[in-house]
Design a protein around this motif. Structure first.
Motif, PDB file in Angstrom:
ATOM      1  N   UNK A   1       0.266   8.000   5.440  1.00  0.00           N
ATOM      2  CA  UNK A   1      -1.093   7.459   5.440  1.00  0.00           C
ATOM      3  C   UNK A   1      -1.000   5.989   5.044  1.00  0.00           C
ATOM      4  N   UNK A   2      -1.497   5.131   5.903  1.00  0.00           N
ATOM      5  CA  UNK A   2      -1.489   3.694   5.631  1.00  0.00           C
ATOM      6  C   UNK A   2      -2.915   3.167   5.711  1.00  0.00           C
TER       7      UNK A   2
ATOM      8  N   UNK B   1      -1.184  -1.507   3.739  1.00  0.00           N
ATOM      9  CA  UNK B   1      -0.656  -0.890   2.529  1.00  0.00           C
ATOM     10  C   UNK B   1      -0.134   0.494   2.883  1.00  0.00           C
ATOM     11  N   UNK B   2       1.106   0.758   2.531  1.00  0.00           N
ATOM     12  CA  UNK B   2       1.725   2.048   2.809  1.00  0.00           C
ATOM     13  C   UNK B   2       2.481   2.489   1.563  1.00  0.00           C
ATOM     14  N   UNK B   3       1.774   3.124   0.619  1.00  0.00           N
ATOM     15  CA  UNK B   3       2.396   3.466  -0.666  1.00  0.00           C
ATOM     16  C   UNK B   3       3.626   4.364  -0.542  1.00  0.00           C
ATOM     17  N   UNK B   4       3.657   5.230   0.451  1.00  0.00           N
ATOM     18  CA  UNK B   4       4.770   6.166   0.574  1.00  0.00           C
ATOM     19  C   UNK B   4       6.034   5.524   1.130  1.00  0.00           C
ATOM     20  N   UNK B   5       5.885   4.523   2.001  1.00  0.00           N
ATOM     21  CA  UNK B   5       7.046   3.980   2.689  1.00  0.00           C
ATOM     22  C   UNK B   5       7.263   2.498   2.429  1.00  0.00           C
TER      23      UNK B   5
ATOM     24  N   UNK C   1      13.222   4.310   6.845  1.00  0.00           N
ATOM     25  CA  UNK C   1      13.230   5.388   5.861  1.00  0.00           C
ATOM     26  C   UNK C   1      14.177   6.474   6.354  1.00  0.00           C
ATOM     27  N   UNK C   2      15.081   6.902   5.499  1.00  0.00           N
ATOM     28  CA  UNK C   2      16.012   7.963   5.860  1.00  0.00           C
ATOM     29  C   UNK C   2      15.435   9.309   5.422  1.00  0.00           C
TER      30      UNK C   2
ATOM     31  N   UNK D   1       8.004   3.540  10.785  1.00  0.00           N
ATOM     32  CA  UNK D   1       6.611   3.747  11.189  1.00  0.00           C
ATOM     33  C   UNK D   1       6.077   2.472  11.810  1.00  0.00           C
ATOM     34  N   UNK D   2       5.335   2.606  12.896  1.00  0.00           N
ATOM     35  CA  UNK D   2       4.653   1.477  13.520  1.00  0.00           C
ATOM     36  C   UNK D   2       3.151   1.726  13.402  1.00  0.00           C
TER      37      UNK D   2
END
Length: 102
Positions: A69-70, A27-31, A54-55, A9-10
């Protein structure tokens, strides 16, 4: 995109205000970890931050998409904190189903 493909993600941070921004974080809790080449932005300046690779999993593929969501935060030189949330999604093809053998 398919299961097994890699996504990076960019996230673009853009200072649209009139005050320089410092201590830029994403902050990117998912990635997970996000790296930004700049943590200070002059008015009008921007930087593109990136997540770790991320695969895509079969579970992601079954959902048909990945939503990210970041949150971008920074402090103005006037002491005020500014925050913005960004949301993006990528379509993922469902896994192929094989016809039963006869």
């Amino acid at each position: 995109m398919n299961a097994g493909d890699t996504v990076v993600w960019q996230i673009m941070a853009h200072n649209t205000g009139r005050t320089p921004l410092e201590n830029l974080t994403v902050s990117d809790p998912a990635f997970g970890e996000v790296t930004c080449p700049a943590t200070t932005l002059a008015p009008g300046a921007r930087t593109i931050c990136t997540t770790a690779p991320y695969t895509i999993t079969r579970k992601d593929a079954k959902k048909g998409k990945i939503v990210n969501v970041a949150t971008v935060s920074a402090t103005g030189t006037d002491g005020r904190t500014v925050t913005s949330r960004v949301r993006a999604k990528v379509a993922v093809r469902p896994p192929h189903r094989h016809a039963p053998r006869r």
